[in-house]
Write a protein that holds these residues in place. Structure first.
Motif, PDB file in Angstrom:
ATOM      1  N   ILE A 183      -1.378   2.831   4.255  1.00 34.77           N
ATOM      2  CA  ILE A 183      -1.887   0.586   3.668  1.00 34.77           C
ATOM      3  C   ILE A 183      -1.482   1.201   3.129  1.00 34.77           C
ATOM      4  N   ILE A 184       0.004   0.012   2.271  1.00 35.74           N
ATOM      5  CA  ILE A 184       0.974  -0.272   1.740  1.00 35.74           C
ATOM      6  C   ILE A 184      -0.487  -2.131   0.872  1.00 35.74           C
ATOM      7  N   ALA A 185       0.270  -1.361  -0.703  1.00 33.69           N
ATOM      8  CA  ALA A 185      -0.459  -3.007  -1.197  1.00 33.69           C
ATOM      9  C   ALA A 185       0.439  -2.669  -2.767  1.00 33.69           C
ATOM     10  N   GLU A 186       0.903  -3.860  -2.708  1.00 34.24           N
ATOM     11  CA  GLU A 186       2.192  -4.571  -3.866  1.00 34.24           C
ATOM     12  C   GLU A 186       1.145  -5.139  -5.234  1.00 34.24           C
ATOM     13  N   ARG A 187       2.413  -5.020  -5.857  1.00 30.29           N
ATOM     14  CA  ARG A 187       1.523  -5.767  -7.333  1.00 30.29           C
ATOM     15  C   ARG A 187       1.381  -6.956  -7.819  1.00 30.29           C
ATOM     16  N   ASN A 188       0.194  -7.578  -7.756  1.00 36.93           N
ATOM     17  CA  ASN A 188       0.633  -9.500  -8.268  1.00 36.93           C
ATOM     18  C   ASN A 188       0.886  -9.969  -9.009  1.00 36.93           C
ATOM     19  N   PRO A 189       1.801 -10.567  -8.659  1.00 37.30           N
ATOM     20  CA  PRO A 189       2.963 -11.084 -10.288  1.00 37.30           C
ATOM     21  C   PRO A 189       1.500 -12.717 -10.648  1.00 37.30           C
ATOM     22  N   ASN A 190       0.689 -13.203  -9.868  1.00 39.07           N
ATOM     23  CA  ASN A 190       0.371 -14.270 -10.479  1.00 39.07           C
ATOM     24  C   ASN A 190      -1.596 -13.655 -10.854  1.00 39.07           C
ATOM     25  N   TYR A 191      -1.586 -11.982 -11.015  1.00 42.16           N
ATOM     26  CA  TYR A 191      -2.637 -12.133 -11.048  1.00 42.16           C
ATOM     27  C   TYR A 191      -2.917 -12.621 -12.631  1.00 42.16           C
ATOM     28  N   TRP A 192      -4.536 -12.822 -12.561  1.00 38.20           N
ATOM     29  CA  TRP A 192      -5.685 -14.465 -13.272  1.00 38.20           C
ATOM     30  C   TRP A 192      -5.980 -13.478 -14.794  1.00 38.20           C
ATOM     31  N   ARG A 193      -5.079 -11.400 -14.163  1.00 45.15           N
ATOM     32  CA  ARG A 193      -5.949 -11.210 -15.461  1.00 45.15           C
ATOM     33  C   ARG A 193      -4.041 -10.761 -16.428  1.00 45.15           C
ATOM     34  N   LYS A 194      -3.928 -11.343 -17.323  1.00 46.41           N
ATOM     35  CA  LYS A 194      -2.663 -11.784 -17.648  1.00 46.41           C
ATOM     36  C   LYS A 194      -1.842 -10.092 -18.210  1.00 46.41           C
ATOM     37  N   GLU A 195      -0.450 -10.119 -17.772  1.00 42.18           N
ATOM     38  CA  GLU A 195       0.038  -8.480 -18.290  1.00 42.18           C
ATOM     39  C   GLU A 195      -0.792  -7.060 -17.475  1.00 42.18           C
ATOM     40  N   PHE A 196      -1.464  -7.818 -16.885  1.00 41.72           N
ATOM     41  CA  PHE A 196      -1.774  -6.698 -15.667  1.00 41.72           C
ATOM     42  C   PHE A 196      -1.446  -6.998 -14.014  1.00 41.72           C
ATOM     43  N   PRO A 197      -1.651  -5.665 -13.052  1.00 41.23           N
ATOM     44  CA  PRO A 197      -1.754  -4.571 -13.749  1.00 41.23           C
ATOM     45  C   PRO A 197      -0.946  -3.335 -13.972  1.00 41.23           C
ATOM     46  N   TYR A 198      -0.725  -2.838 -14.389  1.00 41.51           N
ATOM     47  CA  TYR A 198       0.078  -1.957 -15.012  1.00 41.51           C
ATOM     48  C   TYR A 198       1.381  -1.062 -13.204  1.00 41.51           C
ATOM     49  N   LEU A 199       0.327  -1.138 -12.382  1.00 41.02           N
ATOM     50  CA  LEU A 199       1.515  -0.605 -11.059  1.00 41.02           C
ATOM     51  C   LEU A 199       2.184  -1.212 -10.213  1.00 41.02           C
ATOM     52  N   ASP A 200       2.933  -1.158  -9.877  1.00 39.73           N
ATOM     53  CA  ASP A 200       3.430  -1.785  -8.952  1.00 39.73           C
ATOM     54  C   ASP A 200       3.433  -1.311  -7.550  1.00 39.73           C
ATOM     55  N   LYS A 201       3.016  -0.028  -7.050  1.00 30.01           N
ATOM     56  CA  LYS A 201       2.648  -0.464  -6.134  1.00 30.01           C
ATOM     57  C   LYS A 201       1.500   0.584  -5.594  1.00 30.01           C
ATOM     58  N   ILE A 202       0.758   0.572  -4.844  1.00 25.57           N
ATOM     59  CA  ILE A 202      -0.356   1.269  -4.432  1.00 25.57           C
ATOM     60  C   ILE A 202      -0.297   1.738  -2.793  1.00 25.57           C
ATOM     61  N   VAL A 203      -0.648   3.376  -2.194  1.00 26.44           N
ATOM     62  CA  VAL A 203       0.147   3.323  -0.745  1.00 26.44           C
ATOM     63  C   VAL A 203      -1.271   4.319  -0.487  1.00 26.44           C
ATOM     64  N   TRP A 204      -2.037   4.499   0.562  1.00 26.99           N
ATOM     65  CA  TRP A 204      -2.757   5.303   0.887  1.00 26.99           C
ATOM     66  C   TRP A 204      -2.476   5.597   1.982  1.00 26.99           C
ATOM     67  N   ARG A 205      -2.616   7.324   2.123  1.00 29.62           N
ATOM     68  CA  ARG A 205      -1.618   7.525   2.564  1.00 29.62           C
ATOM     69  C   ARG A 205      -4.058   7.768   4.138  1.00 29.62           C
ATOM     70  N   VAL A 206      -3.524   8.028   5.732  1.00 29.12           N
ATOM     71  CA  VAL A 206      -4.024   8.586   6.108  1.00 29.12           C
ATOM     72  C   VAL A 206      -4.013   9.952   6.842  1.00 29.12           C
ATOM     73  N   ILE A 207      -5.091  10.673   5.794  1.00 28.21           N
ATOM     74  CA  ILE A 207      -4.966  12.139   6.079  1.00 28.21           C
ATOM     75  C   ILE A 207      -5.976  12.642   6.287  1.00 28.21           C
ATOM     76  N   ALA A 208      -6.867  12.333   7.625  1.00 28.64           N
ATOM     77  CA  ALA A 208      -7.908  12.582   8.954  1.00 28.64           C
ATOM     78  C   ALA A 208      -8.681  14.581   7.924  1.00 28.64           C
ATOM     79  N   ASP A 209      -7.381  15.163   8.494  1.00 28.42           N
ATOM     80  CA  ASP A 209      -7.399  17.334   8.038  1.00 28.42           C
ATOM     81  C   ASP A 209      -8.091  16.881   6.489  1.00 28.42           C
ATOM     82  N   LYS A 210      -9.297  17.449   6.299  1.00 22.16           N
ATOM     83  CA  LYS A 210      -9.078  17.915   4.189  1.00 22.16           C
ATOM     84  C   LYS A 210      -8.394  18.630   3.785  1.00 22.16           C
ATOM     85  N   SER A 211      -7.731  20.125   4.545  1.00 21.70           N
ATOM     86  CA  SER A 211      -7.550  21.044   3.714  1.00 21.70           C
ATOM     87  C   SER A 211      -5.865  19.956   4.035  1.00 21.70           C
ATOM     88  N   ALA A 212      -5.422  20.225   5.124  1.00 18.62           N
ATOM     89  CA  ALA A 212      -4.019  18.500   4.878  1.00 18.62           C
ATOM     90  C   ALA A 212      -4.009  17.743   4.120  1.00 18.62           C
TER      91      ALA A 212
END
Lengths: 323, 276, 531
Positions: C209-238
């Motif tokens: 899943i990918i989410a990107e920075r919201n340029p119109n966020y109400w907390r001006k100056e935030f967020p710091y990150l450009d992108k968040i990527v959630w990687r689906v990894i079902a196996d714990k050792s993987a």
């Protein structure tokens, strides 16, 4: 045209079998403790019974088993595989998304096994009862006896964890955005260990069959005739023996098509591959009947197709059969 | 008897026999070597082999003596292998014999049934059976037998198809023997050899299937089994890999033994292949 | 009074602790803008909408995209997010929220009180698990203007309970997206639209899943990150392999195996700790089917508890991460924790004596009676505890058979069919006993509702205490009521909380400003950055 009719007839002949399988599986799963709403509760971490009632109605689970089965079969006749409870998408979409990984894995491991089994089988047959035969047959027997998941785990420990030359799992680098050739290479790299795991185990069977088949054919009359006529051993091998010895190998491919999905459940689990095997396992655990039956349907179609191709190949290899 | 001599003269078959005897010895000596319940907590978990003189194969995730589980596990694997094979062969032979002998409608119906079981991937059917009927060791064994019968049915049917029109069968019919007698007393003994060889394949697969189930944590946790050890060791694979490695070797050896014996039987019953 | 002084001490300690945390960039380092944070996603949820699904598996993704009325601050107290202030009437039946102005949904439309009204009445009350119960006495939500929402209850609602619960159960969904549609099939359930610092971009099933920075966020100056990527990894050792190779930088809620956490804590690249997840404490449970003759005798239940050496289990099977529990309220919940000793410590002699006293002597084979235990597989430690219980009880002559079912089978066997003698699973404490804890003890839950009282046990005294505490407005009195409640349920022992545990997170040291509040992983990460 005749070909087409033949294909249709084949398909039609498998319809009753398919119906038995799907209806049988459906009724069997009705006896499983818990349903898809229970699995959903587990995921959600809790919920009250009003919500559960509502969800049961939503998933059509409030009707009796017979009614549900009739509904399912009616949809199936219209080639509608239904909605997946886990994903909230049409089952056909879910399956198509996961099909490539399984197909890639199976195609590459079967090719590896077929090619390797062929070469090594011929080698063993040519040097039958000498030490190359002994070594090859022994190694073959050992790989045949190895549990696939254990071989996979050992492969991960050695190559991914200790030597760090291969990735420990997954199909490709997620989010890296590779395309084209780079992506293909990435996928090949990720599939190396899983293919080796399944391939080595299949290879043992192909090796044995090829060796036995070669030995059988080499004693037949027409081979001796060819040798008597003065043909060199290699030429005899290529032109006469091989063609005939390949028949059982091809049959084996047909038989193995059926076990494709079963073998992949465990390997996909160990290597975290997003394939149909893992999806089928998830569908059983989360009681997603539509998805499970859809997978079985697609797998059965695949088996029919492969067996059909095998029959055609058979006819090409041995003209006697075509008549 | 010629078959037996041929069998024992085959080095491959002998190796298989020796391995099987070794595993059987482990199974039989388990109770005397390890008098305590192998599932009990024996010591601190995850001790390395040879690090503690009490546990020469170390302890597993649950603090059990791995050596004890290995010896008692031999019993479980052999039993499951034998019983599941018996179930699969009985069903298969019955269906194959009836289909091959009677032909016609009976054959059609029985073959459709066999095809249905073969179309369904057998591991998938096993998963469903376990989900429905539970993970008790008896249930698992029966389930493994239930998914393994189709191939032996086909084999038996093929043999019966070729044997039923032979003269000796005609002769039996002429003297008025009943069908059941003909099937089980006359034809079946002659049809057995290839089927018996196949039994070794079924047994090998049965042992592998149970270990795969245990690996996925779907087998019976109240029974000391090699597969359960491997499954339990999955979480500690990176550091205490021996927990999964050791039982894997044992499974390999047992399945190897069974398939080598099968190969030996095959070669002994088909001497033609050995000639050059 | 003793209690208030202790409360004060605890909160000052919390504040002091917060001040000394090295990762909070109070000191020199300037936050860097940009970068992608990769997060481990162990399993996929069917619905990614926190307004109708309350679970950490949903929050790990959606709380960066969708926002709640309040969140928890570093001190564990509710802080304003979409609600800027709140006020309750003395009778506790009306709570007025002032809403933040100048906030827009990701599709550009403005956030107003109409969204709050719709979400509360149509989504929380009708679909949200635990929300339906929390808001069961909510009658109406008035919207006198675009930025005020007035919640009117038919029974007194303790403000502290409401606010604490709203951090999890207060996510607001856009009315214009959901109104008039089939709620469960709305595509926004897998492509969430919110007001948060990150906008949803893509969901590739089984992969990421990918989410990107919201340029119109109400907390001006935030967020710091450009992108968040959630990687689906079902196996714990993987997953731990992915962490070590840098493919992911964060795995939380015990997404890796305990053995891996133990191994990685020596690795200088990672922070392995339970800091920042205190709001999600959980217990290993031992549940009794009191309908069974032997288990209907409280002495037998106490004997069973005495037979289990919990410290040994924690030390050797949980790598030391956890403590023996004194009841269902964890020590990380200072507002309610009543303290006290572990009620039935390990004592084999006592266990044997109790069983003899109850009339269950050992037979010729040393066995008194046999029981079946059903593990409810929430985590890898559940089967470990089930086996440990089997091993422990065999020492006092009770033969245990483990019934291995998958999760759907286990939930239905225990909570619907009552087909069990013992069961073991997890109990999750969600900040306030009234949210999801008292329901394990109160009578009246219908058959089939998981994680509720299905033991065949009931106590009027306990019911009364639970109901009183649920509508007691004074926090001090509430705490006392719950303390009494814990005493009674520990005596009656319909179920037993074996251990008290925290989830564990593994974070790469590159990540800055992480785990800065008790529910950070379920927070919005607007001030997280990567160095």
């Amino acid at each position: 045209m005749r070909f087409f009719l033949f294909a249709i007839r084949r398909l039609a002949a498998s319809v009753p079998t398919l119906l038995i399988v799907l209806a049988g599986l459906f009724m069997l799963l009705q006896f499983a403790p818990g349903d898809t709403v229970d699995a959903l509760m587990a995921q959600m971490g809790g919920g009250d019974s009003a919500m559960m009632e509502q969800l049961r109605k939503y998933y059509g689970l409030d009707a009796t088993a017979t009614v549900q089965l009739v509904r399912y079969l009616t949809r199936l006749v219209q080639l509608d595989l239904g909605f997946s409870a886990i994903y909230g998408k049409p089952v056909i979409d879910v399956i198509l998304e996961r099909l490539p990984a399984t197909l890639l894995l199976m195609a590459s491991s079967l090719s590896f096994a077929f090619a390797g089994g062929l070469v090594l089988g011929v080698l063993a047959a040519r040097r039958v009862n000498q030490w190359p035969d002994g070594v090859i047959s022994t190694i073959g027997a050992i790989f045949y006896a190895t549990p696939a998941f254990w071989l996979g785990l050992m492969g991960i420990i050695i190559f991914a964890v200790n030597l760090r030359v291969l990735p420990a799992g997954g199909l490709e680098e997620i989010g890296a955005g590779y395309t084209g050739l780079r992506r293909a290479v990435d996928i090949v790299w990720h599939l190396a260990l899983p293919t080796a795991t399944l391939g080595l185990i299949f290879l043992a069977t192909y090796l044995r069959i090829m060796r036995a088949s070669m030995l059988e054919v080499m004693t037949l009359d027409f081979v001796r005739t060819a040798r008597a006529k003065g043909l060199a051993k290699a030429a005899v091998l290529r032109r006469h023996v091989l063609r005939n010895a390949l028949l059982p190998m091809v049959t084996l491919v047909g038989l193995q098509a059926g076990t494709m999905l079963g073998g992949s459940v465990v390997v996909e689990s160990v290597f975290a591959l997003p394939g149909l095997g893992r999806l089928a396992y998830e569908a059983v655990v989360q009681r997603d009947l539509n998805t499970l039956l859809g997978i079985v349907f697609v797998s059965a179609l695949l088996v029919i197709c492969v067996n059909f191709l095998v029959d055609i190949l058979y006819a090409r290899l041995d003209p006697r059969i075509a008549n | 008897m010629q078959t037996l001599t041929r069998f024992l003269g085959n080095p491959v078959a002998l190796i298989g026999l020796c391995l099987l005897v070794l595993v059987a010895a482990m199974a039989l000596s388990a109770a005397s070597l390890f008098p305590n319940n192998p599932l009990d907590l024996a010591g601190r978990p995850l001790q390395w082999p040879l690090s503690n003189p009490r546990f020469w194969l170390g302890t597993d995730v649950q603090g059990r003596d791995i050596a004890a589980v290995m010896f008692y596990g031999a019993r479980v694997s052999l039993l499951i292998g034998v019983v599941a094979t018996l179930i699969a062969m009985t069903i298969g032979i019955l269906i194959g014999a009836l289909a091959g002998y009677y032909g016609g409608i009976a054959d059609e119906i029985l073959m459709r049934l066999t095809e249905a079981f073969q179309t369904l991937p057998n591991f998938l059917l096993l998963l469903v059976l376990v989900a429905v009927f539970g993970s008790d060791i008896k249930t698992v064994t029966i389930a493994i037998g239930l998914v393994s019968w189709p191939a032996s049915a086909r084999l038996t049917r093929a043999e019966f198809l070729s044997l039923r029109n032979r003269e000796f069968v005609e002769a039996c019919r002429t003297i008025g023997m009943r069908d059941m007698q003909i099937i089980f007393r006359e034809i079946l003994p002659n049809a057995m050899p290839p089927v018996i060889v196949y039994a070794s394949v079924v047994m090998a697969v049965a042992i592998l299937l149970e270990s795969a189930l245990a690996f996925l944590n779907l087998s019976d946790p109240n029974v000391p089994s090699w597969g359960n050890l491997i499954g339990g060791g999955r979480a500690v694979l990176r550091t205490q890999w021996y927990v999964s490695a050791i039982p894997g070797v044992a499974i390999l050896m047992t399945v190897l033994a069974v398939s080598l014996i099968g190969q030996g039987l095959n070669d002994a019953l088909n001497p033609r292949l050995k000639r050059r | 009074m003793r209690l208030t002084r202790r409360d004060l001490l605890v909160s000052t300690a919390a504040a002091a602790y917060a001040a000394t945390r090295p990762d909070v960039s109070w000191a020199q380092e300037q936050p860097k803008r940009g970068g992608t944070l990769s997060v481990h996603l162990p399993g996929e949820q069917r619905i990614l909408n926190p307004a109708i699904r309350a679970s950490t598996g949903v929050y790990i993704v959606t709380s960066k995209i969708v926002e709640s009325l309040v969140d928890l601050g570093a001190d564990g107290k509710p802080t304003p997010v979409l609600a800027t202030s709140w006020e309750a009437t003395p009778d506790g039946k009306t709570v007025t929220f002032k809403l933040r102005e100048g906030v827009n949904w990701h599709d550009g439309k403005p956030f107003t009180s109409a969204d709050v009204q719709y979400t509360a009445l149509e989504l929380w009350k009708k679909y949200l698990n635990y929300g339906t119960q929390l808001q069961q006495y909510l009658e109406a939500v008035d919207t006198p203007d675009d930025h005020t929402a007035v919640f009117r209850y038919s029974r007194p609602m303790p403000l502290a309970l409401l606010l604490r619960a709203l951090a999890d159960l207060g996510y607001i969904a856009p009315r214009h997206v959901f109104e008039g549609t089939n709620i469960l099939e709305n595509p926004a359930n897998t492509a969430p639209i919110g007001t948060g610092p990150f906008k949803f971009v893509q969901y590739e099933r089984g992969q990421f899943i990918i989410a990107e920075r919201n340029p119109n966020y109400w907390r001006k100056e935030f967020p710091y990150l450009d992108k968040i990527v959630w990687r689906v990894i079902a196996d714990k050792s993987a997953a731990s392999a992915a962490l070590e190779t840098g493919q992911i930088q964060l795995s939380t809620y015990s997404g890796l195996s305990l053995a891996d956490y133990d191994r990685l804590k020596k690795d200088a690249r990672f922070d392995i700790s339970s800091r920042g997840i205190e709001a999600n404490a959980f217990n290993n449970t031992l549940e009794f089917n009191v309908r069974r003759k032997e288990l209907s005798d409280v002495r037998v239940r106490r004997a069973i508890v005495h037979a289990i050496d919990v410290p040994f289990f924690i030390e050797n099977f949980l790598y030391g991460r956890g403590k023996p529990a004194t009841g269902p309220i964890p020590s990380s919940s200072p507002a309610f924790y009543p303290g006290g000793e572990v009620p039935y410590p390990h004592d084999l002699k006592k266990a044997e004596a109790l069983l003899d006293e109850a009339g269950y002597k050992r037979g010729a084979d040393g066995i008194r009676f046999a029981l079946k235990i059903v593990p409810i597989q929430n985590g890898e430690d559940v089967p470990l505890l089930a086996t440990y219980i089997q091993q422990s009880l065999s020492k006092i002559g009770i033969k245990i058979d483990i019934v291995n079912l998958d999760i759907a089978g286990a939930l239905s066997a225990v909570y619907r069919d009552w087909n069990f003698d013992l069961a073991t699973g997890w109990h999750q404490y969600r900040g306030d006993p009234a949210v999801s804890t008292t329901v394990w003890y109160r009578s009246g839950s219908p058959k089939g509702a998981p994680w509720t009282n299905q033991w065949g046990w009931q106590s009027d005294a306990v019911d009364k205490l639970i109901d009183e505490a649920a509508s007691e407005l004074d926090p001090g009195k509430r705490k006392l009521l719950y303390a009494d409640w814990v005493k009674v349920i520990n005596e009656e022992l319909p179920i037993w909380m074996v251990t008290e545990r925290q989830f564990i997170a593994a974070t790469s040291k590159q990540v800055q400003n992480h785990h800065t509040s008790p529910r950070w992983d379920s927070g919005d990460w607007h001030d997280t950055w990567i160095s």
